[in-house]
Design a protein around this motif. Structure first.
Motif, PDB file in Angstrom:
ATOM      1  N   GLN A 146      59.186  14.364  -2.185  1.00 47.56           N
ATOM      2  CA  GLN A 146      59.935  13.112  -1.821  1.00 47.56           C
ATOM      3  C   GLN A 146      60.457  14.462  -0.472  1.00 47.56           C
ATOM      4  O   GLN A 146      59.995  15.317  -0.317  1.00 47.56           O
ATOM      5  CB  GLN A 146      61.780  13.667  -2.912  1.00 47.56           C
ATOM      6  N   ASN A 203      64.591   8.921   3.426  1.00 50.70           N
ATOM      7  CA  ASN A 203      63.806   9.307   2.527  1.00 50.70           C
ATOM      8  C   ASN A 203      63.290   7.974   2.019  1.00 50.70           C
ATOM      9  O   ASN A 203      63.554   7.735   1.308  1.00 50.70           O
ATOM     10  CB  ASN A 203      65.880   9.434   1.800  1.00 50.70           C
ATOM     11  N   LEU A 227      59.851   8.201  -1.048  1.00 52.57           N
ATOM     12  CA  LEU A 227      59.077   8.942  -2.300  1.00 52.57           C
ATOM     13  C   LEU A 227      57.351   8.571  -2.117  1.00 52.57           C
ATOM     14  O   LEU A 227      56.964   7.705  -2.249  1.00 52.57           O
ATOM     15  CB  LEU A 227      59.012   8.395  -2.804  1.00 52.57           C
ATOM     16  N   TRP A 273      59.223  15.719  -8.589  1.00 50.63           N
ATOM     17  CA  TRP A 273      59.255  14.696  -9.341  1.00 50.63           C
ATOM     18  C   TRP A 273      57.505  14.416 -10.081  1.00 50.63           C
ATOM     19  O   TRP A 273      57.736  13.333  -9.978  1.00 50.63           O
ATOM     20  CB  TRP A 273      59.402  13.499  -8.556  1.00 50.63           C
TER      21      TRP A 273
END
Length: 552
Positions: free
Chosen positions: A204, A253, A255, A278
């Motif tokens: 992230q 933001n 991922l 993650w």
């Protein structure tokens, strides 16, 4: 009791099936028994076969030859088909190094054979037979016999030397593997070090880099040499499924799914890495945010087999992202140029309605995958045997070289598994079906091989030269495997399963591979075995002929 004697003792097709089935049943049952924490698994079938041959059980020679051939071909072809989808990527990453370790085993054994022929006084022609038996390489024996015929040298003792040393050649690799495990292997060596082909990593990041302001996802991805997939984007508390034309802004933001060796580069690209893990084994992705779901969908539409992911236009058409693709035990990065295969499992991120549409497009018919394409298996076997019997002429060699009934099918199996989708050939086989066919083929082969060898084995061993051949052969099997196995273990580059596969492949020993696969985690042993077997077997065949031509 005449019917029983006919069933068990009178050679026929039916009697051969009964005898081999009996040997497999007893061998597989006893193979589960552990003594001092060690069990031989399917390898025990070979020794029950030898015992059966020694006590007088016989089978029709033609039927026995057929059973051995079919069992070995089935085993090596299914092994090649199993590792084929990930073979070339594995070869590209570490295949050269694996083959160098295999070459070390071959080189040490060859040098030792030449030196021991001079020290012990064994004729070089006989020593070539001993080497072929010690390395369980019958194609090399055939090549050596052809070369001897061209030299005008009798080859009867060569085959006899191979037959005498073959059983301990099989057992010697297992003994070496057990010695290494019991004395040197640490718990960390048993953990898979190369479980993921592309080593996918999920990170992230917060976009801080001002150079990304106002640029689209496609522009950022296209201008970078790194491969990555942005699966989710959070902006002002809302989640967005990014598409190619999604515009990025500082403060976003994201991922990102990437290769694990590019994490630092990604931090430089985006600006700031968020310290959230993650990559845990169990993450409920559907609870990360309420508006976006993550589903694992199976590619089961045959028309999509071999298509590149980018060709499907899933982002543009359905508004979803594919973040990862699982193929067997391997996780692949879902880049646009990834060629999909029937049976792949795609991790798809998007809104619920969009995922429903994508599910229909991909098929996701899991029950269909339980039906293996048997026709492709038989076609592959035919092509493998054609390749195995094809004479290959090399400059300076007096006779043609053949890959043999083991080399040809495993090469074709690898090629079909790896390249089949490009030709729109459905080569998918369920893991359980593949394992069953491999185990069945190996068990039949070992039962026939043991029964064939057991008949005159003990009488041959007690001949004056027999015990010397057996001793030399056992040394040629054990010492190179121990030296290279221990060296590879101390390098700490490979897990124990991978090292076992290297050793078994370099010695062309499917029985030892069966033992290694039964006692290690995952498919590491099978993958490394298939990576080194073709080249190792080819080198053995060439070396056998060189020894005959230069030293006999």
């Amino acid at each position: 009791m005449d019917w029983f004697n006919t069933l068990l003792l009178v050679p026929s097709a039916l009697q051969t099936i009964v005898v081999l089935s009996l040997i497999c049943t007893i061998g597989l049952a006893l193979g589960r028994v552990r003594v001092a924490g060690i069990s031989l698994g399917v390898a025990f079938v070979f020794f029950i076969g030898i015992l059966a041959g020694h006590v007088g059980l016989k089978a029709d020679p033609a039927m026995l030859d057929y059973a051995e051939t079919f069992g070995l071909v089935l085993f090596v072809y299914m092994l090649g088909l199993h590792v084929g989808p990930n073979f070339f990527s594995s070869l590209k990453h570490e295949g050269l190094a694996l083959n160098m370790w295999s070459f070390a085993v071959i080189a040490i054994g060859t040098v030792m054979a030449v030196l021991m022929a001079k020290v012990t006084g064994v004729e070089m022609a006989d020593m070539v037979g001993v080497l072929c038996g010690a390395t369980t390489n019958t194609p090399a024996l055939g090549a050596a016999q052809q070369a001897l015929a061209h030299q005008g040298v009798a080859s009867a003792n060569v085959a006899l030397a191979t037959a005498v040393t073959y059983p301990l050649g099989v057992l010697g690799v297992i003994i070496a593997i057990v010695i290494i495990r019991k004395t040197l292997v640490r718990p960390s060596d048993l953990e898979l070090k190369h479980a993921d082909d592309d080593h996918t990593y999920i990170g992230q990041f917060i976009i801080v880099n001002p150079a990304l302001e106002g640029r689209t996802v496609a522009q950022v991805s296209g201008s970078s040499k790194m491969r990555f997939v942005i699966s989710r984007l959070w902006r002002n508390g809302e989640v967005i499924v990014p598409k190619a034309d999604t515009v990025l802004h500082t403060g976003d933001n994201v991922l990102v799914v990437m290769s694990d060796d590019e994490v630092d580069a990604m931090e430089i690209l985006f600006g700031e890495k968020v310290n959230t893990d993650w990559n845990k084994a169990k993450i409920d992705w559907n609870h990360v945010d309420a508006k976006v779901e993550s589903r694992v969908l199976v590619l089961s539409r045959r028309v999509l087999n071999g298509k590149r992911l980018g060709q499907l236009q899933l982002r543009h058409t359905y508004g979803v992202n594919v973040s990862r693709v699982s193929r067997g035990d391997i996780r692949l990065l879902a880049t646009d140029n990834l060629r999909l295969q029937y049976g792949d499992r795609l991790v798809v991120v998007g809104q619920s309605d969009d995922l429903d549409h994508v599910e229909k497009f991909l098929g996701n018919a899991v029950q269909v995958l339980s039906e293996p394409n048997v026709g492709a298996i038989f076609l592959g076997v035919i092509l493998g045997l054609m390749l195995g019997t094809l004479p290959l002429s090399l400059p300076g060699m007096t006779s043609a070289i053949r890959l043999g009934i083991a080399g040809g099918p495993i090469v074709v199996g690898i090629l079909v598994g790896a390249l089949g989708p490009r030709l729109h050939v459905i080569s998918y086989t369920t893991r359980s079906a593949s394992l069953m066919l491999r185990q069945m083929g190996l068990a039949i082969y070992l039962a026939g091989l043991g029964l064939d060898a057991g008949g005159g084995l003990f009488e041959t061993v007690v001949r004056p030269e027999g015990l010397l051949w057996v001793a030399i052969g056992f040394i040629l099997t054990l010492v190179p495997v121990l030296i290279v196995g221990i060296s590879a273990l101390f390098s700490r580059k490979y897990d124990y399963g991978t090292i076992c596969g290297i050793l078994c492949g370099s010695m062309a020993n499917p029985m030892a591979l069966g033992y290694a696969s039964d006692t290690t985690k995952g498919d590491a042993a099978s993958i490394s075995y298939a990576s080194v077997y073709p080249l190792g077997m080819f080198l053995r065949v060439v070396i056998a002929q060189i020894l005959v031509m230069c030293l006999v």
